[in-house]
Design an enzyme around this catalytic site. Structure first.
Site, PDB file in Angstrom:
ATOM      1  N   TYR A 125       0.704   1.098  -2.965  1.00 21.39           N
ATOM      2  CA  TYR A 125       1.280   0.450  -1.783  1.00 21.39           C
ATOM      3  C   TYR A 125       2.425   1.293  -1.227  1.00 21.39           C
ATOM      4  O   TYR A 125       2.495   1.544  -0.020  1.00 21.39           O
ATOM      5  CB  TYR A 125       1.771  -0.954  -2.168  1.00 21.39           C
ATOM      6  N   LYS A 129       2.562   3.025   2.566  1.00 23.00           N
ATOM      7  CA  LYS A 129       3.593   2.698   3.550  1.00 23.00           C
ATOM      8  C   LYS A 129       4.502   3.896   3.830  1.00 23.00           C
ATOM      9  O   LYS A 129       4.925   4.104   4.972  1.00 23.00           O
ATOM     10  CB  LYS A 129       4.407   1.490   3.091  1.00 23.00           C
TER      11      LYS A 129
END
Length: 199
Positions: A125, A129
Site C-alpha cells: 500500500y 501511494k
C-alpha cells in the site's frame, strides 16, 4: 448550457459518487470512469478490471475520446485498490489530462498520508501511494506534457469515510476519518468554483 466538464476516475465509489453529485448540482457535465457505471453521470466509461494496464489505458482513452467534444476543466482520480487502482488509474488519468484537459485545468490524484513515511505493516500500500506522490511531483514539473498552467494536486487522506470503511472498521475513531464531505467543502470554495466557471 453546462458550467464546465469534469472526469471522475473512480466515479462509482463513495468519494467519486460524491464528487459527481457535487458537480452535477453545480451544472457541470460529468464523465465517470469505473468498473461499474454511475447512472448519475452524464456519460460513463467502464473498465474491465481483469484487463492489463495497457489494455485498460487503450480502452479508457478510446472511450473518453468518443464522448468528449471539447477539453475538460478537471480530472479527479479517486480510484483506490492498491497498486492496480492507485498507480494504474493515476497514470491513465495523467494520460487523459495530456489529451483532454484545458490549459489552466485541474488534475487531482489520491495518495495517502501514511505513505509520507514508512509503512512497515502495509508495504505494498505504501509503495503504491508513494508512487502516486512521485507522479504528482513529476506532473507538476515543467515538461511533463500537461497543458500550460494546469494545477496538479494529490489529496493525502488518513482514512476516507466510506460505507466499506465503516463496515470493516466500526470501532475506528470517527474523528480521524477524512470525510468525503470535507473534500466537497474544499470544492465549494468560491475560488475553485469560480475557477471552473470562468476558465
Amino acid at each position: 448550457m453546462s458550467a464546465g466538464k469534469i472526469i471522475v476516475y473512480g466515479g462509482k465509489g463513495a468519494l467519486g459518487s460524491t464528487i459527481i453529485e457535487h458537480f452535477k448540482a453545480n451544472n457541470f457535465w460529468t464523465l465517470s470512469i469505473d468498473l461499474v457505471a454511475n447512472d448519475t453521470a452524464n456519460a460513463c466509461v467502464q473498465v474491465d478490471g481483469s484487463a492489463s494496464w495497457t489494455v485498460q489505458e487503450h480502452t479508457i482513452l478510446s472511450g473518453v475520446a468518443a464522448v468528449l467534444d471539447s477539453p475538460v476543466d478537471g480530472i479527479f482520480c479517486v480510484a483506490d485498490l492498491m497498486w492496480k487502482q492507485s498507480v494504474w488509474s493515476s497514470t491513465i488519468a495523467a494520460k487523459i489530462a495530456t489529451k483532454h484537459l484545458k490549459p489552466g485545468g485541474l488534475l487531482q490524484l489520491t495518495g495517502a498520508a501514511a505513505a509520507s513515511e514508512g509503512t512497515p505493516g502495509m508495504i505494498g500500500y505504501g509503495m503504491a501511494k508513494a508512487a502516486v506522490h512521485q507522479l504528482t511531483s513529476s506532473l507538476a514539473s515543467e515538461g511533463s506534457g500537461l497543458p500550460e498552467q494546469c494545477t496538479v494536486l494529490t489529496i493525502l487522506p488518513i482514512t476516507l469515510d466510506t460505507p466499506m470503511n465503516r463496515k470493516w472498521m466500526p470501532k475506528f475513531l470517527s474523528f480521524i476519518f477524512f470525510l468525503s464531505h470535507n473534500l466537497i467543502k474544499l470544492l465549494n470554495n468560491q475560488k475553485l468554483i469560480a475557477y471552473f466557471s470562468y476558465s
